[in-house]
Design an enzyme around this catalytic site. Structure first.
Site, PDB file in Angstrom:
ATOM      1  N   TYR A 139      20.876  41.166  19.493  1.00 11.85           N
ATOM      2  CA  TYR A 139      19.594  40.109  19.479  1.00 11.85           C
ATOM      3  C   TYR A 139      18.812  40.573  21.110  1.00 11.85           C
ATOM      4  O   TYR A 139      17.694  40.615  20.986  1.00 11.85           O
ATOM      5  CB  TYR A 139      19.745  38.927  19.796  1.00 11.85           C
ATOM      6  CG  TYR A 139      19.961  38.071  18.553  1.00 11.85           C
ATOM      7  CD1 TYR A 139      20.875  38.188  17.511  1.00 11.85           C
ATOM      8  CD2 TYR A 139      19.112  36.920  18.500  1.00 11.85           C
ATOM      9  CE1 TYR A 139      20.918  37.570  16.461  1.00 11.85           C
ATOM     10  CE2 TYR A 139      19.337  36.165  17.316  1.00 11.85           C
ATOM     11  CZ  TYR A 139      19.955  36.443  16.354  1.00 11.85           C
ATOM     12  OH  TYR A 139      19.778  35.858  14.885  1.00 11.85           O
ATOM     13  N   LYS A 185      33.740  42.961  13.059  1.00  9.11           N
ATOM     14  CA  LYS A 185      33.610  44.286  12.150  1.00  9.11           C
ATOM     15  C   LYS A 185      34.099  45.172  12.806  1.00  9.11           C
ATOM     16  O   LYS A 185      33.601  46.473  12.673  1.00  9.11           O
ATOM     17  CB  LYS A 185      32.138  44.230  11.572  1.00  9.11           C
ATOM     18  CG  LYS A 185      31.888  45.230  10.626  1.00  9.11           C
ATOM     19  CD  LYS A 185      32.301  45.069   9.314  1.00  9.11           C
ATOM     20  CE  LYS A 185      32.046  45.922   8.216  1.00  9.11           C
ATOM     21  NZ  LYS A 185      32.531  45.328   6.901  1.00  9.11           N
ATOM     22  N   ASP A 217      32.662  40.244   6.677  1.00  6.50           N
ATOM     23  CA  ASP A 217      32.508  40.083   5.217  1.00  6.50           C
ATOM     24  C   ASP A 217      33.394  39.247   4.518  1.00  6.50           C
ATOM     25  O   ASP A 217      33.111  38.247   3.834  1.00  6.50           O
ATOM     26  CB  ASP A 217      32.227  41.421   4.887  1.00  6.50           C
ATOM     27  CG  ASP A 217      33.566  42.671   5.007  1.00  6.50           C
ATOM     28  OD1 ASP A 217      34.546  41.980   5.847  1.00  6.50           O
ATOM     29  OD2 ASP A 217      33.498  43.395   4.506  1.00  6.50           O
ATOM     30  N   ASP A 241      24.830  33.371  13.872  1.00  9.28           N
ATOM     31  CA  ASP A 241      23.729  33.212  12.958  1.00  9.28           C
ATOM     32  C   ASP A 241      23.804  33.036  11.589  1.00  9.28           C
ATOM     33  O   ASP A 241      23.783  31.767  11.082  1.00  9.28           O
ATOM     34  CB  ASP A 241      22.712  33.815  13.520  1.00  9.28           C
ATOM     35  CG  ASP A 241      21.270  33.560  13.013  1.00  9.28           C
ATOM     36  OD1 ASP A 241      20.856  32.404  13.060  1.00  9.28           O
ATOM     37  OD2 ASP A 241      20.601  34.360  12.393  1.00  9.28           O
ATOM     38  N   ASP A 245      24.392  29.406   9.064  1.00  9.28           N
ATOM     39  CA  ASP A 245      23.472  28.771   8.097  1.00  9.28           C
ATOM     40  C   ASP A 245      24.347  28.985   6.660  1.00  9.28           C
ATOM     41  O   ASP A 245      24.447  27.900   5.930  1.00  9.28           O
ATOM     42  CB  ASP A 245      22.373  30.067   7.778  1.00  9.28           C
ATOM     43  CG  ASP A 245      21.112  29.319   8.449  1.00  9.28           C
ATOM     44  OD1 ASP A 245      21.227  28.799   9.598  1.00  9.28           O
ATOM     45  OD2 ASP A 245      20.146  29.518   8.015  1.00  9.28           O
TER      46      ASP A 245
HETATM   47  C1  IPM Z   1      18.888  30.242  15.363  1.00 14.17           C
HETATM   48  C2  IPM Z   1      17.618  30.950  14.916  1.00 14.17           C
HETATM   49  C3  IPM Z   1      17.098  32.009  15.720  1.00 14.17           C
HETATM   50  C4  IPM Z   1      18.273  32.811  15.886  1.00 14.17           C
HETATM   51  C5  IPM Z   1      15.860  32.486  15.629  1.00 14.17           C
HETATM   52  C6  IPM Z   1      14.716  31.784  15.460  1.00 14.17           C
HETATM   53  C7  IPM Z   1      15.502  33.642  16.802  1.00 14.17           C
HETATM   54  O1  IPM Z   1      17.898  31.587  13.263  1.00 14.17           O
HETATM   55  O2  IPM Z   1      18.836  29.536  16.125  1.00 14.17           O
HETATM   56  O3  IPM Z   1      19.911  30.115  14.473  1.00 14.17           O
HETATM   57  O4  IPM Z   1      18.443  33.908  15.169  1.00 14.17           O
HETATM   58  O5  IPM Z   1      19.191  32.655  16.706  1.00 14.17           O
HETATM   59 MN    MN Z   2      19.643  30.877  12.604  1.00 18.00          MN
END
Ligand code: IPM
Ligand code: MN
Ligand code: NAD
Length: 349
Positions: A139, A185, A217, A241, A245
């Protein structure tokens, strides 16, 4: 003395769920030993619209001198092609405050079990914490370049950055089931090879804990196949990240997962793990649980208001148990209806 909370509602559903979070905070404040002073400031797309910057100077200054920060969500189609995009502001804020430890708890309450797309036998009892490194890795690594024909990013980690996030993970594990799964990884990436050897070294300082390694993975598969096998999962910025999710599928919606981001010293930031959900923004149907539980995390972790935090978590669970769900969970309740029910539960308690 008043404790200052900077409020960054942001974009899309951010302001809608922030309203819920602040109403719930107001409902528990009288039972807290501290008083809170709120300061709302523009950030993200709202910062661009109001003052021409995703992270306005005034917003950053206020955050730096705050006791804690609450963030709704930022971003959306209106700003996505701007040089100073809202996401850039978010990364700049995380960097400026040195928020390296992003804590993303994932548990599945019995009220949500039947709503998960996974079988109840798989999700029942899920209780894990993703510890995501938030201030380095791909990042932020330089150099990076984007041309029409070629692009690259740099996944860079300093050993000290890996050490400190591993320490965070082990300390959290010590208060839980004492198991740390480090995800990397290392079969391919140099940054992951350093990650793995550093994890081994740090683990020696926590002989009461067990360390295991998984490749990202396979970890992505195991998270869904057998989530109960995880206690504390620690990983680099990008993997954290994505995996967090993915983990939201376990309770059934992104809309229920909160997070806390800590530095070594200085204010922590609390925000849902999801984004601004442009597809449902303005409709009043967003699930506010992610924000409400972020408020609970703030009360516990920044202000040691354990009873208030627990009361909020119990109230959310109680309302879900009564069968009140927003649309992402298959129900009909609006953001406001769900929030009101949580507040009623808190006031009746
Ligand atoms: C999160 C989001 C952010 C990230 C983005 C919006 C920069 O996806 O907070 O999880 O990737 O960290
Ligand atoms: Mn995110
Ligand atoms: P998203 O997380 O905003 O939404 C993904 C899906 O989940 C959508 O269908 C959305 O409706 C749903 N969802 C998310 N939160 C919900 C809630 N509380 N209640 C009900 N449904 C919910 O991801 P996206 O659509 O990929 O990104 C939208 C914008 O948000 C982008 O600009 C992205 O960069 C930004 N973003 C910001 C943050 C942040 O502020 N920390 C995090 C992730 C994404």
């Amino acid at each position: 003395m008043k404790n200052k909370i900077v409020v960054l509602a942001g974009d899309g559903i951010g302001p809608e769920i922030m309203t819920s979070g602040l109403q719930v905070l107001a409902a528990v404040e009288k039972n807290c030993t501290r008083d809170f002073e709120l300061e709302a400031l523009p950030f993200g797309g709202a910062g661009l619209d109001e003052v021409g910057a995703s992270l306005p100077e005034k917003t950053l200054k206020a955050c730096q001198s705050a006791d804690a920060i609450l963030l709704g969500a930022i971003g959306g189609p209106k700003w996505e092609n701007m040089v100073d995009a809202p996401e850039k502001g978010l990364l700049a804020l995380r960097k400026a405050l040195n928020l390296f430890a992003n804590i993303r708890p994932v548990s599945v309450s019995s009220a949500l079990m039947h709503l998960s797309p996974l079988k109840p036998a798989i999700v029942e009892g899920t209780d894990l914490i993703i510890v995501r490194e938030l201030s380095s890795g791909i990042y932020f690594g330089e150099p990076r370049e984007l041309t029409e024909q070629m692009a690259f990013d740099t996944a860079r980690y300093q050993k000290a950055e890996i050490e400190r996030i591993l320490h965070s993970a082990f300390k959290i594990a010590q208060g839980r089931n004492k198991k740390v799964t480090s995800v990397d990884k290392a079969n391919v990436l140099a940054s992951s090879k350093l990650w793995r050897t550093t994890a081994e070294e740090v683990a020696k300082e926590y002989p009461d804990c067990q360390l295991e390694h998984q490749y990202v993975d396979s970890a992505a598969m195991k998270l869904i196949q057998n989530p109960k096998a995880f206690d504390v999962l620690v990983t680099e910025n990008l993997f954290g990240d994505i995996l967090s999710d993915e983990a939201s599928v376990l309770p059934g919606s992104l809309g229920v997962l909160p997070s806390a981001s800590h530095s070594v010293k200085g204010p922590s930031l609390y925000e849902p793990i999801h984004g601004s959900a442009p597809d449902i923004a303005g409709l009043g149907i967003a699930n506010p649980i992610s924000m409400i539980l972020s408020v609970a995390m703030m009360l516990r972790q920044s202000f040691q208001e354990e009873a208030a935090a627990q009361a909020i978590e119990n109230a959310c669970d109680k309302v879900l148990t009564q069968g009140l769900f927003t649309r992402d969970l298959g129900g009909q309740a609006s953001t406001a209806q769900f929030t009101d029910a949580v507040i009623q539960e808190l006031e009746g308690a």
